[in-house]
Design a protein around this motif. Structure first.
Motif, PDB file in Angstrom:
ATOM      1  N   UNK A   1       0.822  -1.206   0.000  1.00  0.00           N
ATOM      2  CA  UNK A   1       0.000   0.000   0.000  1.00  0.00           C
ATOM      3  C   UNK A   1       0.856   1.257   0.000  1.00  0.00           C
ATOM      4  N   UNK A   2       1.948   1.242   0.734  1.00  0.00           N
ATOM      5  CA  UNK A   2       2.841   2.400   0.750  1.00  0.00           C
ATOM      6  C   UNK A   2       3.461   2.624  -0.631  1.00  0.00           C
ATOM      7  N   UNK A   3       3.874   1.553  -1.277  1.00  0.00           N
ATOM      8  CA  UNK A   3       4.450   1.680  -2.617  1.00  0.00           C
ATOM      9  C   UNK A   3       3.406   2.201  -3.599  1.00  0.00           C
ATOM     10  N   UNK A   4       2.197   1.669  -3.484  1.00  0.00           N
ATOM     11  CA  UNK A   4       1.125   2.108  -4.384  1.00  0.00           C
ATOM     12  C   UNK A   4       0.792   3.572  -4.151  1.00  0.00           C
ATOM     13  N   UNK A   5       0.692   3.954  -2.883  1.00  0.00           N
ATOM     14  CA  UNK A   5       0.392   5.362  -2.568  1.00  0.00           C
ATOM     15  C   UNK A   5       1.470   6.289  -3.110  1.00  0.00           C
ATOM     16  N   UNK A   6       2.705   5.851  -3.013  1.00  0.00           N
ATOM     17  CA  UNK A   6       3.808   6.661  -3.533  1.00  0.00           C
ATOM     18  C   UNK A   6       3.663   6.866  -5.040  1.00  0.00           C
TER      19      UNK A   6
ATOM     20  N   UNK B   1      -3.254   4.700  11.198  1.00  0.00           N
ATOM     21  CA  UNK B   1      -2.693   5.498  12.296  1.00  0.00           C
ATOM     22  C   UNK B   1      -1.196   5.705  12.121  1.00  0.00           C
ATOM     23  N   UNK B   2      -0.499   4.651  11.740  1.00  0.00           N
ATOM     24  CA  UNK B   2       0.949   4.748  11.543  1.00  0.00           C
ATOM     25  C   UNK B   2       1.284   5.688  10.394  1.00  0.00           C
ATOM     26  N   UNK B   3       0.528   5.557   9.291  1.00  0.00           N
ATOM     27  CA  UNK B   3       0.808   6.371   8.110  1.00  0.00           C
ATOM     28  C   UNK B   3       0.447   7.834   8.337  1.00  0.00           C
ATOM     29  N   UNK B   4      -0.645   8.072   9.063  1.00  0.00           N
ATOM     30  CA  UNK B   4      -1.053   9.449   9.353  1.00  0.00           C
ATOM     31  C   UNK B   4      -0.005  10.154  10.198  1.00  0.00           C
ATOM     32  N   UNK B   5       0.562   9.451  11.152  1.00  0.00           N
ATOM     33  CA  UNK B   5       1.612  10.039  11.997  1.00  0.00           C
ATOM     34  C   UNK B   5       2.809  10.469  11.157  1.00  0.00           C
ATOM     35  N   UNK B   6       3.098   9.684  10.105  1.00  0.00           N
ATOM     36  CA  UNK B   6       4.276   9.967   9.289  1.00  0.00           C
ATOM     37  C   UNK B   6       4.006  11.018   8.215  1.00  0.00           C
ATOM     38  N   UNK B   7       2.793  10.975   7.624  1.00  0.00           N
ATOM     39  CA  UNK B   7       2.543  11.803   6.437  1.00  0.00           C
ATOM     40  C   UNK B   7       1.386  12.785   6.596  1.00  0.00           C
ATOM     41  N   UNK B   8       0.512  12.546   7.562  1.00  0.00           N
ATOM     42  CA  UNK B   8      -0.650  13.408   7.723  1.00  0.00           C
ATOM     43  C   UNK B   8      -1.853  12.994   6.911  1.00  0.00           C
ATOM     44  N   UNK B   9      -1.748  11.903   6.156  1.00  0.00           N
ATOM     45  CA  UNK B   9      -2.870  11.433   5.339  1.00  0.00           C
ATOM     46  C   UNK B   9      -3.072   9.931   5.524  1.00  0.00           C
ATOM     47  N   UNK B  10      -4.264   9.453   5.136  1.00  0.00           N
ATOM     48  CA  UNK B  10      -4.588   8.031   5.280  1.00  0.00           C
ATOM     49  C   UNK B  10      -3.841   7.197   4.242  1.00  0.00           C
ATOM     50  N   UNK B  11      -3.566   5.970   4.608  1.00  0.00           N
ATOM     51  CA  UNK B  11      -3.002   5.008   3.663  1.00  0.00           C
ATOM     52  C   UNK B  11      -4.120   4.263   2.947  1.00  0.00           C
ATOM     53  N   UNK B  12      -5.147   3.857   3.693  1.00  0.00           N
ATOM     54  CA  UNK B  12      -6.272   3.098   3.147  1.00  0.00           C
ATOM     55  C   UNK B  12      -7.538   3.938   3.255  1.00  0.00           C
TER      56      UNK B  12
ATOM     57  N   UNK C   1     -13.336   6.606  11.769  1.00  0.00           N
ATOM     58  CA  UNK C   1     -11.900   6.766  11.527  1.00  0.00           C
ATOM     59  C   UNK C   1     -11.627   7.231  10.091  1.00  0.00           C
ATOM     60  N   UNK C   2     -12.688   7.701   9.416  1.00  0.00           N
ATOM     61  CA  UNK C   2     -12.527   8.289   8.094  1.00  0.00           C
ATOM     62  C   UNK C   2     -12.364   7.314   6.955  1.00  0.00           C
TER      63      UNK C   2
END
Length: 205
Positions: free
Chosen positions: A33-38, A73-84, A133-134
């Motif tokens: 998911x992180x690779x796809x989001x990137x 939660x982990x991704x929001x802490x790092x980037x400010x946006x949702x991963x899923x 949780x959006x």
């Protein structure tokens, strides 16, 4: 973009990633998911689809919710946006579920009126906790198995109550495959109040 059926499978089915490739599912999902989001940025919605995840309080449903919440939660802490962005419920109800027998797919007793109301509340609760949780919710493959032993009025009531909850909670709903050799689709658009009947070509009827 959707990852399909990533939870461990039930009955005789195996899970490709955890059993055949010895890859931790959560680690794999996070990385893919992180690779796809990137690659696609935030303009493309990413989601997970699975079955038997409809009722809050049941293991598969809670596993999926906790997985999505933790990844976000982990991704929001790092980037400010949702991963899923979304979760999709495949929602098959087979004969064992309807008649109150044990079933690995959906261990749900719909024949007892008190339990019926409880399960409908659990379905709504599950939708609401994702919205809290959006995360969007879609029902992609809902059907109630057609069988001579299943009272027609019970099938009709389940269809009606599930559709009503989805309409109230603004959840897109697709009915699929009645197990009577016909395939019908129904779609509920979130920006309108009506539930439209559509055929297999997605044409309004």
């Amino acid at each position: 973009t959707v990852a399909n059926e990533m939870l461990p499978h039930l009955l005789s089915m195996s899970n490709f990633w955890t059993e055949e490739r010895s890859i931790d599912r959560n680690t794999f999902l996070k990385e893919i998911f992180r690779d796809t989001r990137y690659l696609v940025g935030n303009d493309v919605k990413l989601g997970i689809r699975d079955f038997s995840i409809e009722f809050a309080g049941y293991q598969r449903a809670d596993d999926m919710y906790n997985l999505i919440r933790s990844l976000n939660e982990e991704y929001i802490k790092e980037t400010g946006s949702k991963l899923i962005d979304a979760v999709e419920f495949q929602f098959p109800l087979f004969l064992p579920d309807l008649m109150g027998k044990d079933s690995a797919m959906n261990p749900v007793n719909f024949t007892d009126l008190q339990n019926y109301s409880k399960m409908m509340n659990k379905f709504r609760e599950n939708i609401k906790r994702y919205h809290d949780i959006g995360v969007e919710v879609q029902i992609t493959e809902f059907f109630v198995a057609q069988n001579e032993q299943v009272p027609p009025l019970l099938r009709a009531k389940i269809y009606y109550d599930i559709a009503k909850i989805c309409a109230q909670e603004k959840v897109p709903l697709f009915f699929y495959r009645n197990h009577d050799s016909t395939i019908k689709y129904f779609a509920y658009p979130t920006n309108q109040k009506d539930i439209y009947l559509r055929n297999s070509n997605f044409e309004q009827t």
